[in-house]
Design an enzyme around this catalytic site. Structure first.
Site, PDB file in Angstrom:
ATOM      1  CG  LEU A  87     -91.755   9.898  19.331  1.00  0.00           C
ATOM      2  CD1 LEU A  87     -91.614  10.963  18.252  1.00  0.00           C
ATOM      3  CD2 LEU A  87     -91.344   8.533  18.777  1.00  0.00           C
ATOM      4  CG  ASN A 104     -91.640   1.020  22.036  1.00  0.00           C
ATOM      5  OD1 ASN A 104     -92.490   1.880  21.768  1.00  0.00           O
ATOM      6  ND2 ASN A 104     -90.479   0.956  21.406  1.00  0.00           N
ATOM      7  CG  HIS A 106     -88.422   0.233  16.882  1.00  0.00           C
ATOM      8  ND1 HIS A 106     -88.146   1.530  17.254  1.00  0.00           N
ATOM      9  CD2 HIS A 106     -87.581  -0.049  15.850  1.00  0.00           C
ATOM     10  CE1 HIS A 106     -87.165   2.004  16.504  1.00  0.00           C
ATOM     11  NE2 HIS A 106     -86.812   1.060  15.639  1.00  0.00           N
TER      12      HIS A 106
HETATM   13  C1  GAR Z   1     -95.488   3.807  14.633  1.00  0.00           C
HETATM   14  O1  GAR Z   1     -95.062   3.380  13.371  1.00  0.00           O
HETATM   15  C2  GAR Z   1     -94.571   3.286  15.720  1.00  0.00           C
HETATM   16  O2  GAR Z   1     -93.998   2.048  15.415  1.00  0.00           O
HETATM   17  C3  GAR Z   1     -93.506   4.360  15.758  1.00  0.00           C
HETATM   18  O3  GAR Z   1     -94.229   5.560  15.631  1.00  0.00           O
HETATM   19  C4  GAR Z   1     -95.355   5.314  14.778  1.00  0.00           C
HETATM   20  C5  GAR Z   1     -96.574   5.943  15.409  1.00  0.00           C
HETATM   21  O4  GAR Z   1     -97.655   5.914  14.529  1.00  0.00           O
HETATM   22  N1  GAR Z   1     -92.764   4.290  16.981  1.00  0.00           N
HETATM   23  C6  GAR Z   1     -91.461   4.575  17.052  1.00  0.00           C
HETATM   24  O5  GAR Z   1     -90.812   4.937  16.085  1.00  0.00           O
HETATM   25  C7  GAR Z   1     -90.849   4.425  18.430  1.00  0.00           C
HETATM   26  N2  GAR Z   1     -89.411   4.415  18.363  1.00  0.00           N
HETATM   27  P1  GAR Z   1     -99.121   6.287  15.011  1.00  0.00           P
HETATM   28  O6  GAR Z   1     -98.994   7.589  15.789  1.00  0.00           O
HETATM   29  O7  GAR Z   1     -99.902   6.440  13.749  1.00  0.00           O
HETATM   30  O8  GAR Z   1     -99.604   5.156  15.884  1.00  0.00           O
END
Ligand code: GAR
Length: 194
Positions: A87, A104, A106
């Site tokens: 993040l 990345n 998203h």
């Molecule tokens: C995921 O859904 C990813 O796409 C998102 O955080 C989540 C992490 O899940 N990323 C963002 O929002 C980046 N802007 P996880 O920790 O279970 O892999």
């Protein structure tokens, strides 16, 4: 064998990290050098212990005000740096040191629902509030602006009227787990993966 090395950056639960690690466990052409997290108590670091993957915590100073993380990344010399639920904004010096080698994921169909403050459940809540009939995932290169680098891959799912944000999040995680390791494999090996 010319093993390709990846480094993963994650801030939270790390389900994508675990899924990627398990995917490459029996595919020795790709190995995980380390998982770096900016949150000391992030679940992802517990997952690293279970998976026997190197998990490292770093703080804001080491990331933004010193070359500490940059130097670690350079020393490990990864073929790809993968942001999997990470993040913080990547400092320009790291982007410049790894051109087209940082990607990345998203949890939306960029350019929709991207930008600063748009992450995780906030994205799914916004999608729900707008009453969208579909959403999806975007895997893209990282540049100096949040969520604006060139798109590598997108995949969609339908949303039913009674899905709430948590159910959308679940569907998105399924989609991420299916696509993310395959896109990484394709980028690194050049092989098309179904
Ligand atoms: C995921 O859904 C990813 O796409 C998102 O955080 C989540 C992490 O899940 N990323 C963002 O929002 C980046 N802007 P996880 O920790 O279970 O892999």
């Amino acid at each position: 064998m010319n093993t390709k090395k990846i480094i993963l950056l994650a801030s939270g639960s790390g389900s994508n990290v675990e899924n990627i690690a398990r995917y490459f466990q029996d595919r020795p052409e790709v190995s995980i050098s380390a998982v770096l997290s900016n949150k000391k108590d992030a679940r992802v670091l517990d997952r690293c212990d279970t998976l026997s993957v190197n998990g490292l915590f770093f703080n804001k100073t080491s990331f933004y005000n010193t070359d500490c993380i940059l130097d670690i990344l350079k020393a490990l010399n990864p073929d790809l740096i993968v942001l999997a639920g990470f993040l913080w904004k990547i400092p320009e010096k790291i982007i410049l040191a790894f051109p087209n080698r940082i990607i990345n994921i998203h949890p939306a169909l960029l350019p929709k629902y991207g930008g600063k403050g748009m992450y995780g459940n906030k994205v799914h809540q916004a999608v729900k509030a707008n009453g969208d009939a579909e959403t999806g995932i975007t895997i893209h290169y990282v540049n100096e602006n949040y969520d604006e680098g060139a798109i590598i891959h997108q995949a969609k799912i339908e949303i039913s009227a009674d899905d709430d944000a948590a159910q959308i999040a679940e569907k998105i995680h399924v989609l991420e787990h299916e696509h993310f390791p395959k896109v990484i494999e394709k980028l690194l090996t050049g092989r098309a993966v179904d």
